[in-house]
Design a protein around this motif. Structure first.
Motif, mmCIF file in Angstrom:
data_model
loop_
_atom_site.group_PDB
_atom_site.id
_atom_site.type_symbol
_atom_site.label_atom_id
_atom_site.label_comp_id
_atom_site.label_asym_id
_atom_site.label_seq_id
_atom_site.Cartn_x
_atom_site.Cartn_y
_atom_site.Cartn_z
ATOM 1 N N VAL A 121 -39.768 61.302 25.417
ATOM 2 C CA VAL A 121 -39.684 60.285 26.468
ATOM 3 C C VAL A 121 -40.628 60.630 27.615
ATOM 4 O O VAL A 121 -41.348 59.765 28.121
ATOM 5 N N PHE A 122 -40.592 61.881 28.051
ATOM 6 C CA PHE A 122 -41.503 62.394 29.068
ATOM 7 C C PHE A 122 -42.162 63.662 28.553
ATOM 8 O O PHE A 122 -41.557 64.418 27.781
ATOM 9 N N ALA A 123 -43.380 63.902 29.003
ATOM 10 C CA ALA A 123 -44.051 65.177 28.751
ATOM 11 C C ALA A 123 -43.813 66.050 29.983
ATOM 12 O O ALA A 123 -44.371 65.789 31.057
ATOM 13 N N ILE A 124 -42.962 67.054 29.836
ATOM 14 C CA ILE A 124 -42.622 67.917 30.961
ATOM 15 C C ILE A 124 -43.799 68.838 31.258
ATOM 16 O O ILE A 124 -44.266 69.560 30.377
ATOM 17 N N GLN A 125 -44.255 68.846 32.497
ATOM 18 C CA GLN A 125 -45.411 69.648 32.873
ATOM 19 C C GLN A 125 -45.000 70.895 33.657
ATOM 20 O O GLN A 125 -44.779 71.949 33.073
ATOM 21 N N ALA A 126 -44.868 70.755 34.964
ATOM 22 C CA ALA A 126 -44.613 71.921 35.809
ATOM 23 C C ALA A 126 -43.162 71.954 36.280
ATOM 24 O O ALA A 126 -42.551 70.926 36.556
ATOM 25 N N ILE A 127 -42.633 73.187 36.375
ATOM 26 C CA ILE A 127 -41.261 73.427 36.828
ATOM 27 C C ILE A 127 -41.323 74.365 38.025
ATOM 28 O O ILE A 127 -42.000 75.399 37.984
ATOM 29 N N VAL A 171 -44.476 74.521 32.386
ATOM 30 C CA VAL A 171 -45.046 75.783 32.856
ATOM 31 C C VAL A 171 -44.523 76.021 34.270
ATOM 32 O O VAL A 171 -44.159 75.097 34.987
ATOM 33 N N ALA A 172 -44.494 77.278 34.664
ATOM 34 C CA ALA A 172 -43.952 77.644 35.970
ATOM 35 C C ALA A 172 -44.947 77.341 37.084
ATOM 36 O O ALA A 172 -46.156 77.536 36.929
ATOM 37 N N ALA A 173 -44.417 76.882 38.217
ATOM 38 C CA ALA A 173 -45.215 76.676 39.424
ATOM 39 C C ALA A 173 -44.485 77.346 40.580
ATOM 40 O O ALA A 173 -43.270 77.217 40.716
ATOM 41 N N SER A 174 -45.221 78.050 41.404
ATOM 42 C CA SER A 174 -44.614 78.767 42.525
ATOM 43 C C SER A 174 -44.526 77.924 43.784
ATOM 44 O O SER A 174 -43.802 78.257 44.723
ATOM 45 N N ASP A 175 -45.242 76.793 43.800
ATOM 46 C CA ASP A 175 -45.293 75.958 44.992
ATOM 47 C C ASP A 175 -45.622 74.528 44.559
ATOM 48 O O ASP A 175 -46.337 74.322 43.562
ATOM 49 N N ILE A 176 -45.114 73.562 45.302
ATOM 50 C CA ILE A 176 -45.408 72.172 44.974
ATOM 51 C C ILE A 176 -46.910 71.912 44.964
ATOM 52 O O ILE A 176 -47.424 71.148 44.141
#
Length: 279
Positions: A28-34, A53-58
């Motif tokens: 349904v969605f392609a999950i990108q950054a968390i 994939v992990a993100a440390s900041d918006i």
């Protein structure tokens, strides 16, 4: 097949990772950054969803078609403010949260940045993400917000088996309080019943056992017949003298419970009156 729209998740706890896993599984969605508060919780969410994939900041997150802000309620507005300030949003993007207590208008900063906003509240516990992911079909979700966002999100939640129901955003807090009445306060009333049985000399374990068929039968009748027809007992029969005698006994035992009994009696009388009007 068309490529699914992209999504970033800010605050990917139990709810976020459950929805992310379902949307990934159903494409349904392609999950990108968390982005979570800790690297460990982010990695846990990514492993569970098998996506992202992990993100440390918006500011380090890529642009996305949809943004889920699934932080604790107190952090939703500030997270949205940070997202809007990051310059990541573009016209037509969707920003939404899943809080049952807050309206979509808490995301006003995203509106000013050109995004469509919404709130979609799944009416269930997410204590065990694996169990919820396996049984999410049929879950009701209260929805409100911009039409552009709701058109996309109704389809997205429908694709994973949810049943969406529109609610009035002006009464969002009352909507959430309804769940407290139906769940939390039901436990409170049953606890008072247990205490009353114990006062009458019945051990707590035995009290729970003798209450079980009464409680289960009542709940089954409520969902089978509706609250009005499910009502039984002295007030439903018009036996007010018995109700008054019970009130006095409860009030003598514990004045707090006496106040509760009296107020519930008044509300029960209203139900009984509605019942008589329908017969």
């Amino acid at each position: 097949m068309s490529t699914p729209p992209t999504m970033n998740i800010i605050g990917c706890g139990k709810l976020g990772m459950t929805l992310g896993r379902l949307w990934t599984t159903h494409q349904v969605f392609a999950i990108q950054a968390i982005m979570n508060r800790s690297q460990a919780s982010t990695e846990k969410a990514i492993a569970f969803m098998q996506a992202g994939v992990a993100a440390s900041d918006i500011r380090n997150m890529p642009p996305a078609d949809a943004w889920l802000i699934a932080t604790p309620d107190d952090d939703i507005a500030s997270s949205c403010d940070a997202l809007a300030a990051s310059g990541k949003l573009k016209q037509g993007d969707i920003v939404f949260h899943c809080s049952g207590a807050l309206p979509s208008s808490i995301l006003a900063a995203a509106t000013r940045a050109g995004a469509a906003i919404s709130s979609v509240h799944p009416i269930r516990s997410f204590a065990d993400p694996a169990q919820v992911a396996a049984s999410f079909g049929g879950t009701f979700c209260g929805i409100e917000g911009d039409a552009e966002a709701l058109n996309v999100l109704q389809a997205a939640f429908g694709a994973i088996g949810a049943r969406t129901i529109p609610i009035d955003a002006n009464f969002k807090t009352l909507y959430h309080a309804a769940a407290v009445f139906a769940s939390n306060y039901l436990v409170t009333v049953l606890d008072v019943a247990v205490q009353a049985y114990v006062k009458a000399g019945i051990p707590e374990e035995a009290a729970l056992q003798l209450m079980e068929p009464l409680v289960r039968g009542t709940v089954d009748n409520v969902f089978r017949l509706g609250t009005t027809k499910a009502l039984t007992g002295p007030i439903a029969r018009g036996d007010i003298a018995t109700a008054v005698k019970q009130y006095r006994a409860v009030n003598t035992w514990d004045e707090r419970h006496g106040v509760l009994y009296k107020q519930l009696g008044k509300l029960t009388s209203d139900i009984a009156a509605r019942r008589r009007q329908k017969t």
